[in-house]
Scaffold this motif. Structure first.
Motif, PDB file in Angstrom:
ATOM      1  N   LEU A  97     -16.449   0.893 -11.282  1.00 57.25           N
ATOM      2  CA  LEU A  97     -16.199   1.910 -10.262  1.00 57.25           C
ATOM      3  C   LEU A  97     -17.247   1.829  -9.154  1.00 57.25           C
ATOM      4  N   ALA A  98     -18.489   1.541  -9.537  1.00 61.38           N
ATOM      5  CA  ALA A  98     -19.555   1.422  -8.540  1.00 61.38           C
ATOM      6  C   ALA A  98     -19.287   0.260  -7.592  1.00 61.38           C
ATOM      7  N   GLU A  99     -18.790  -0.868  -8.124  1.00 69.01           N
ATOM      8  CA  GLU A  99     -18.470  -2.005  -7.263  1.00 69.01           C
ATOM      9  C   GLU A  99     -17.366  -1.655  -6.273  1.00 69.01           C
ATOM     10  N   ALA A 100     -16.322  -0.984  -6.748  1.00 70.91           N
ATOM     11  CA  ALA A 100     -15.218  -0.625  -5.865  1.00 70.91           C
ATOM     12  C   ALA A 100     -15.688   0.313  -4.757  1.00 70.91           C
ATOM     13  N   ALA A 101     -16.512   1.309  -5.119  1.00 73.81           N
ATOM     14  CA  ALA A 101     -17.028   2.246  -4.121  1.00 73.81           C
ATOM     15  C   ALA A 101     -17.939   1.538  -3.131  1.00 73.81           C
TER      16      ALA A 101
ATOM     17  N   LEU B 242      -7.026   5.481  -3.252  1.00 75.96           N
ATOM     18  CA  LEU B 242      -7.267   6.418  -4.348  1.00 75.96           C
ATOM     19  C   LEU B 242      -8.731   6.833  -4.363  1.00 75.96           C
ATOM     20  N   THR B 243      -9.012   8.052  -4.791  1.00 73.46           N
ATOM     21  CA  THR B 243     -10.380   8.485  -5.002  1.00 73.46           C
ATOM     22  C   THR B 243     -10.873   7.948  -6.341  1.00 73.46           C
ATOM     23  N   PRO B 244     -12.171   7.788  -6.524  1.00 69.04           N
ATOM     24  CA  PRO B 244     -12.686   7.283  -7.806  1.00 69.04           C
ATOM     25  C   PRO B 244     -12.268   8.127  -8.998  1.00 69.04           C
ATOM     26  N   GLN B 245     -12.173   9.451  -8.828  1.00 70.56           N
ATOM     27  CA  GLN B 245     -11.820  10.314  -9.957  1.00 70.56           C
ATOM     28  C   GLN B 245     -10.416  10.021 -10.479  1.00 70.56           C
ATOM     29  N   ALA B 246      -9.547   9.508  -9.619  1.00 72.39           N
ATOM     30  CA  ALA B 246      -8.162   9.265 -10.030  1.00 72.39           C
ATOM     31  C   ALA B 246      -8.066   8.194 -11.107  1.00 72.39           C
ATOM     32  N   VAL B 247      -8.990   7.238 -11.110  1.00 68.05           N
ATOM     33  CA  VAL B 247      -8.902   6.119 -12.059  1.00 68.05           C
ATOM     34  C   VAL B 247      -9.953   6.202 -13.152  1.00 68.05           C
TER      35      VAL B 247
END
Length: 450
Positions: free
Chosen positions: A132-136, A56-61
């Protein structure tokens, strides 16, 4: 006469849902709504492993707060201290400026942070899956390890870069290990000189069973799926220490490793400790109607509050899950509105709907309403639940489209590189050292004028 001010701390499941419901329940002249959040979105945490793996892209969540909230003023920052007597919250805005926000009614939903233990090296070398930063960052980091391993001529360095350790056998840790293991094993085929047999994933948890909340049968099924994929699952074991290139376990094994992902539970936001109020295992003690005993006009809910589970009864406390946080947000909005209008408050009650664990592909284990499912039916339930829980049609469409595209076209193994120089510690990502002491709070409030 100015309208009463309702101040909401936190823009997660509980905070955003509370603000959204209050906008519907209260007319503009009845209350001024303000929400304090360091980010401008509600993060759908259960799907972060999908972001970390690039499915998934970050924008999706990340559901934009300003898409959901039309008349709530958003204060871009984090609450770092509270003075209940002065009815004031100290906020550190994203530009570093500190301001004092006053309130008539306060709704505390600061959420949780990754639980840390006093283990040498964890604070420096581990990264969580809470933001979100950690996931990216994890996605960039994991792919960079493949790049660097392929470019290295040293066997020891290759072994370190191709070994990954995830600590935590709950659904967050299991999903993270499952999705990233699939990513690396698919990606390594594109690297001449590397082989899938060189990829080593370790899932470590001190508990005797994997995901005990799902029950023995589903926990064993999930463990069998992970082991079949080649993940080394170690139970009854934890981390003794971590260095830049090793992880030492409590059974004395030393793993060559440059990737330590920490999902060993969560702890309430450190903001709760600044209140000086009664807590239960760090979570703020509240009544069934979500009010905080002894604190006038204060409601607390979500991960940071020990909300009594009146459905289960006894001393049961609602678990820190998204389904409870969302519904507590709705209940809090109803009670805040009732308090403004001088009406009686109602207790929060919700029967747990169960858990879903997405292991990637067509593999999942789910327990909706007590029904145990595995494989494709469990996966359909898991993804259906997530789509239903996402708060906008745009987010649902993006998520479903990403899943469909990934299923048809597979992964793209791209490092964005934008976080190459960013620190990768729990403290830096989750800002756990930003909170004030009682003395510092008193000093700030006194200078601002009570």
């Amino acid at each position: 006469m100015a309208a009463p001010r309702i101040l909401i701390v936190g823009g997660g499941f509980a905070g955003m849902e509370c603000a959204h419901k209050l906008e519907k329940k209260l007319a503009p002249h009845e209350a001024e709504l303000r929400l304090i959040s360091p980010t401008d979105h509600q993060l759908y945490l259960p799907l972060l492993p999908h972001v970390a793996s690039g499915v998934l892209t970050p924008q999706a969540v990340a559901v934009p707060l300003r898409r959901m909230l039309r008349r709530t003023a958003i204060v871009p920052g984090g609450a770092i201290g509270i003075d209940p007597e002065a009815k004031a919250v100290i906020v550190k805005k994203i530009n570093g400026e500190e301001v004092v926000e006053r309130y008539d009614h306060l709704v505390l939903t600061p959420g949780s942070v990754t639980r840390q233990f006093d283990i040498p090296g964890v604070d420096k070398y581990a990264v969580g899956v809470k933001t979100l930063a950690e996931a990216a960052w994890i996605r960039d980091h994991v792919i960079s390890q493949l790049d660097l391993a392929a470019a290295s001529s040293h066997r020891e360095e290759r072994e370190q870069r191709l070994t990954f350790v995830v600590v935590g056998g709950g659904y967050a840790g299991v999903e993270t290990a499952a999705y990233l293991q699939r990513l690396t094993c698919a990606a390594v085929k594109r690297y001449p000189g590397l082989d899938v047999s060189q990829i080593k994933w370790h899932l470590v948890d001190i508990a005797p069973k994997l995901m005990p909340e799902l029950g023995e049968r589903l926990g064993e099924k999930a463990m069998a799926i992970m082991q079949r994929r080649g993940v080394d699952v170690s139970l009854g074991v934890s981390v003794a220490k971590a260095t830049e290139d090793t992880v030492t376990l409590t059974d004395d094994r030393v793993l060559p490793c440059r990737t330590l992902i920490w999902t060993a539970g969560v702890a309430p936001s450190p903001l709760i400790a600044t209140l000086g109020a009664e807590t239960n295992k760090g979570r703020l003690v509240v009544r069934p109607d979500l009010t905080v005993p002894g604190l006038d006009g204060v409601f607390a809910l979500g991960d940071a509050a020990a909300v009594p589970d009146v459905v289960k009864g006894g001393d049961a406390i609602c678990p820190p899950t998204a389904q409870h946080a969302m519904r507590q947000g709705w209940a809090a909005a109803r009670n805040v509105a009732a308090a403004l209008r001088g009406l009686p408050l109602a207790d929060y009650r919700h029967k747990d709907m169960g858990l879903v664990v997405d292991l990637g592909g067509i593999q999942a284990v789910s327990k909706p309403l007590g029904v145990q499912l595995t494989g494709l039916p469990a996966q359909a339930v898991a993804r259906g639940y997530h789509l239903g829980a996402l708060r906008t049609l745009t987010a649902r469409f993006r998520t479903a489209a990403n899943w469909g595209l990934n299923a048809v076209a597979g992964n793209d193994y791209v490092r964005t590189g934008f976080q190459a120089q960013r620190p990768a510690t729990l403290k830096d990502f989750e800002m756990t050292d930003a909170y004030l002491s009682r003395e510092e709070i008193d000093k700030r409030i006194a200078s601002a004028g009570r």
